[in-house]
Design a protein around this motif. Sequence first.
Motif, PDB file in Angstrom:
ATOM      1  N   GLY A   9     -53.714 -33.451  -8.029  1.00 24.63           N
ATOM      2  CA  GLY A   9     -54.768 -34.409  -7.734  1.00 24.63           C
ATOM      3  C   GLY A   9     -54.192 -35.759  -7.367  1.00 24.63           C
ATOM      4  N   CYS A  10     -53.781 -35.898  -6.093  1.00 29.07           N
ATOM      5  CA  CYS A  10     -53.169 -37.153  -5.623  1.00 29.07           C
ATOM      6  C   CYS A  10     -54.222 -38.046  -4.982  1.00 29.07           C
ATOM      7  CB  CYS A  10     -52.028 -36.853  -4.644  1.00 29.07           C
ATOM      8  SG  CYS A  10     -50.514 -36.351  -5.460  1.00 29.07           S
ATOM      9  N   GLY A  11     -55.165 -38.477  -5.797  1.00 29.24           N
ATOM     10  CA  GLY A  11     -56.218 -39.362  -5.324  1.00 29.24           C
ATOM     11  C   GLY A  11     -55.955 -40.803  -5.713  1.00 29.24           C
ATOM     12  N   TRP A  12     -57.029 -41.510  -6.076  1.00 28.45           N
ATOM     13  CA  TRP A  12     -56.955 -42.944  -6.357  1.00 28.45           C
ATOM     14  C   TRP A  12     -56.000 -43.247  -7.516  1.00 28.45           C
ATOM     15  CZ3 TRP A  12     -58.368 -46.131 -10.494  1.00 28.45           C
ATOM     16  CH2 TRP A  12     -58.466 -47.494 -10.188  1.00 28.45           C
ATOM     17  N   LEU A  13     -55.976 -42.392  -8.531  1.00 31.08           N
ATOM     18  CA  LEU A  13     -55.041 -42.543  -9.644  1.00 31.08           C
ATOM     19  C   LEU A  13     -53.767 -41.736  -9.418  1.00 31.08           C
ATOM     20  CD1 LEU A  13     -54.086 -43.225 -12.540  1.00 31.08           C
ATOM     21  CD2 LEU A  13     -55.565 -41.370 -13.363  1.00 31.08           C
ATOM     22  N   GLY A  14     -53.913 -40.500  -8.971  1.00 30.36           N
ATOM     23  CA  GLY A  14     -52.784 -39.578  -8.886  1.00 30.36           C
ATOM     24  C   GLY A  14     -51.686 -40.003  -7.932  1.00 30.36           C
ATOM     25  N   PHE A  73     -49.325 -32.855 -14.570  1.00 32.60           N
ATOM     26  CA  PHE A  73     -50.371 -33.866 -14.722  1.00 32.60           C
ATOM     27  C   PHE A  73     -51.622 -33.340 -14.014  1.00 32.60           C
ATOM     28  CE2 PHE A  73     -52.604 -37.540 -12.941  1.00 32.60           C
ATOM     29  CZ  PHE A  73     -52.813 -38.304 -14.074  1.00 32.60           C
ATOM     30  N   ILE A  74     -52.714 -33.144 -14.771  1.00 36.63           N
ATOM     31  CA  ILE A  74     -53.960 -32.590 -14.211  1.00 36.63           C
ATOM     32  C   ILE A  74     -54.993 -33.696 -14.082  1.00 36.63           C
ATOM     33  CG2 ILE A  74     -55.807 -30.891 -14.495  1.00 36.63           C
ATOM     34  CD1 ILE A  74     -53.913 -29.320 -16.346  1.00 36.63           C
ATOM     35  N   ASN A  75     -55.388 -33.960 -12.850  1.00 37.02           N
ATOM     36  CA  ASN A  75     -56.375 -35.003 -12.579  1.00 37.02           C
ATOM     37  C   ASN A  75     -57.382 -34.479 -11.552  1.00 37.02           C
ATOM     38  OD1 ASN A  75     -57.576 -37.567 -12.633  1.00 37.02           O
ATOM     39  ND2 ASN A  75     -56.367 -38.252 -10.885  1.00 37.02           N
ATOM     40  N   ILE A  76     -58.174 -33.496 -11.992  1.00 36.31           N
ATOM     41  CA  ILE A  76     -59.182 -32.890 -11.115  1.00 36.31           C
ATOM     42  C   ILE A  76     -60.555 -33.369 -11.575  1.00 36.31           C
ATOM     43  CG2 ILE A  76     -60.066 -30.738 -10.153  1.00 36.31           C
ATOM     44  CD1 ILE A  76     -57.614 -29.332 -11.267  1.00 36.31           C
ATOM     45  N   PRO A  77     -61.283 -34.105 -10.755  1.00 39.86           N
ATOM     46  CA  PRO A  77     -62.610 -34.573 -11.182  1.00 39.86           C
ATOM     47  C   PRO A  77     -63.615 -33.425 -11.222  1.00 39.86           C
ATOM     48  CG  PRO A  77     -62.156 -35.220  -8.909  1.00 39.86           C
ATOM     49  CD  PRO A  77     -60.905 -34.601  -9.416  1.00 39.86           C
ATOM     50  N   PRO A  78     -64.536 -33.449 -12.195  1.00 42.51           N
ATOM     51  CA  PRO A  78     -65.522 -32.360 -12.303  1.00 42.51           C
ATOM     52  C   PRO A  78     -66.510 -32.301 -11.139  1.00 42.51           C
ATOM     53  CG  PRO A  78     -65.406 -33.632 -14.335  1.00 42.51           C
ATOM     54  CD  PRO A  78     -64.625 -34.387 -13.317  1.00 42.51           C
ATOM     55  N   ARG A  79     -66.884 -33.472 -10.627  1.00 41.76           N
ATOM     56  CA  ARG A  79     -67.858 -33.578  -9.519  1.00 41.76           C
ATOM     57  C   ARG A  79     -69.173 -32.848  -9.817  1.00 41.76           C
ATOM     58  NH1 ARG A  79     -64.832 -36.230  -6.037  1.00 41.76           N
ATOM     59  NH2 ARG A  79     -62.707 -35.594  -5.540  1.00 41.76           N
ATOM     60  N   ILE A 110     -56.314 -35.440 -17.738  1.00 39.03           N
ATOM     61  CA  ILE A 110     -57.141 -36.648 -17.668  1.00 39.03           C
ATOM     62  C   ILE A 110     -58.590 -36.299 -17.973  1.00 39.03           C
ATOM     63  CG2 ILE A 110     -57.996 -38.484 -16.167  1.00 39.03           C
ATOM     64  CD1 ILE A 110     -55.040 -38.657 -17.165  1.00 39.03           C
ATOM     65  N   SER A 111     -59.056 -36.870 -19.082  1.00 34.66           N
ATOM     66  CA  SER A 111     -60.424 -36.672 -19.540  1.00 34.66           C
ATOM     67  C   SER A 111     -61.187 -37.986 -19.399  1.00 34.66           C
ATOM     68  CB  SER A 111     -60.383 -36.180 -20.987  1.00 34.66           C
ATOM     69  OG  SER A 111     -61.685 -35.974 -21.486  1.00 34.66           O
ATOM     70  N   SER A 112     -62.280 -38.112 -20.122  1.00 36.38           N
ATOM     71  CA  SER A 112     -63.150 -39.276 -19.965  1.00 36.38           C
ATOM     72  C   SER A 112     -63.784 -39.663 -21.292  1.00 36.38           C
ATOM     73  CB  SER A 112     -64.247 -38.929 -18.946  1.00 36.38           C
ATOM     74  OG  SER A 112     -65.297 -39.872 -18.996  1.00 36.38           O
ATOM     75  N   SER A 113     -64.062 -40.961 -21.435  1.00 33.86           N
ATOM     76  CA  SER A 113     -64.750 -41.429 -22.643  1.00 33.86           C
ATOM     77  C   SER A 113     -66.219 -40.996 -22.652  1.00 33.86           C
ATOM     78  CB  SER A 113     -64.648 -42.953 -22.759  1.00 33.86           C
ATOM     79  OG  SER A 113     -65.201 -43.585 -21.627  1.00 33.86           O
ATOM     80  N   VAL A 156     -54.155 -35.149 -24.099  1.00 31.11           N
ATOM     81  CA  VAL A 156     -55.405 -35.505 -23.417  1.00 31.11           C
ATOM     82  C   VAL A 156     -55.561 -37.018 -23.425  1.00 31.11           C
ATOM     83  CG1 VAL A 156     -57.930 -35.370 -23.551  1.00 31.11           C
ATOM     84  CG2 VAL A 156     -56.542 -33.321 -23.981  1.00 31.11           C
ATOM     85  N   ILE A 157     -55.899 -37.588 -22.270  1.00 30.74           N
ATOM     86  CA  ILE A 157     -56.185 -39.030 -22.196  1.00 30.74           C
ATOM     87  C   ILE A 157     -57.653 -39.205 -21.808  1.00 30.74           C
ATOM     88  CG2 ILE A 157     -55.508 -41.262 -21.274  1.00 30.74           C
ATOM     89  CD1 ILE A 157     -52.922 -39.978 -20.281  1.00 30.74           C
ATOM     90  N   ARG A 158     -58.429 -39.794 -22.713  1.00 30.64           N
ATOM     91  CA  ARG A 158     -59.841 -40.082 -22.432  1.00 30.64           C
ATOM     92  C   ARG A 158     -59.950 -41.499 -21.883  1.00 30.64           C
ATOM     93  NH1 ARG A 158     -61.994 -37.450 -28.146  1.00 30.64           N
ATOM     94  NH2 ARG A 158     -61.971 -35.267 -27.449  1.00 30.64           N
ATOM     95  N   PHE A 159     -59.909 -41.610 -20.565  1.00 34.40           N
ATOM     96  CA  PHE A 159     -59.980 -42.910 -19.918  1.00 34.40           C
ATOM     97  C   PHE A 159     -61.403 -43.449 -19.910  1.00 34.40           C
ATOM     98  CE2 PHE A 159     -55.967 -41.984 -17.353  1.00 34.40           C
ATOM     99  CZ  PHE A 159     -55.237 -42.987 -17.964  1.00 34.40           C
ATOM    100  N   SER A 160     -61.529 -44.764 -20.073  1.00 34.94           N
ATOM    101  CA  SER A 160     -62.783 -45.454 -19.782  1.00 34.94           C
ATOM    102  C   SER A 160     -62.875 -45.647 -18.272  1.00 34.94           C
ATOM    103  CB  SER A 160     -62.818 -46.787 -20.529  1.00 34.94           C
ATOM    104  OG  SER A 160     -62.976 -46.564 -21.913  1.00 34.94           O
ATOM    105  N   GLY A 161     -63.847 -46.430 -17.826  1.00 38.93           N
ATOM    106  CA  GLY A 161     -64.017 -46.625 -16.385  1.00 38.93           C
ATOM    107  C   GLY A 161     -62.778 -47.240 -15.751  1.00 38.93           C
ATOM    108  N   LEU A 162     -62.360 -46.687 -14.630  1.00 41.72           N
ATOM    109  CA  LEU A 162     -61.143 -47.143 -13.958  1.00 41.72           C
ATOM    110  C   LEU A 162     -61.474 -48.212 -12.903  1.00 41.72           C
ATOM    111  CD1 LEU A 162     -60.195 -44.556 -15.354  1.00 41.72           C
ATOM    112  CD2 LEU A 162     -58.935 -43.961 -13.298  1.00 41.72           C
TER     113      LEU A 162
END
Length: 270
Positions: A9-14, A73-79, A110-113, A156-162
């Motif tokens: 997942g080489c997007g905005w963060l990756g 490193f897994i950064n796939i958004p659920p969409r 990469i998870s989410s709060s 697991v990293i539960r990120f807040s809004g990026l």
Amino acid sequence: MSKKIAVLGCGWLGLPLAKSFVKNNYQVNGATTSVDKILHIAQHKINPFLIAVHKHHIEGNISYFLQDVDILFINIPPRIRRNSNANYISKIKTLSEKIEESNIKKVIFISSSSVYANNNDIVDENTPPKPETESGKQILASEELLKSNPNFKTTVIRFSGLYGDKRHPITTLSGKKDVSNPEAPVNLIHLEDCIGIINAIIDKDVWGITLNASAPKHPSREEYYTSQAEKMGLEPPTFDRSKKTQGKTITSTLINTHLSYNFTYPNLEY
């Protein structure tokens, strides 16, 4: 020999994360679902892969992508907001089976709060997650699926809004009327801190835990977004005070105790 890291997942963060790995002399594989991004990824000394994870199969050479990799490193958004029928859990299960077939022993997910309830509490990593959205429920189930796999250790990293790098939530809130939850605390984290925390996990070899990642300052939504609009010369939003505010305050306890990480943007600067 340097570590080999695969960024799915080489997007905005990756992508900036993968570039930071290259800068730190890691060998890096980078995957995208976009043909247009392949050349751009390669220009940054990242080995480019075209890979798409589906419910029951993976498009692209996933075996080669994972070959000889030390850390995934897994950064796939659920969409799920865009597609209510999306089955994120099945995608992660399919990916997990491929990780098992490889020699990878360390995974960052990469998870989410959003896995925590908006019940106006202060939450830390000991707070039982109670997701209120379908996306949050599937993200939490995906966390548990990866963490329960005995073949590799998942942090697991539960990120807040990026935010950061020309991306800020005020640009979508500017000029909006009757925005909800004016007194709710803001939970955000800057892109540079996301990258710093991930690199600290790797440097300190911290595996098999779940971390919250949110900047330590939590102004109210009304206070923060009004001031940010003024700072950027945008029309501030107006807020609806007729309903009870719902929110939460995300604290990042384990970032302090396990990583000793100092935030670059603790006060949500932009």
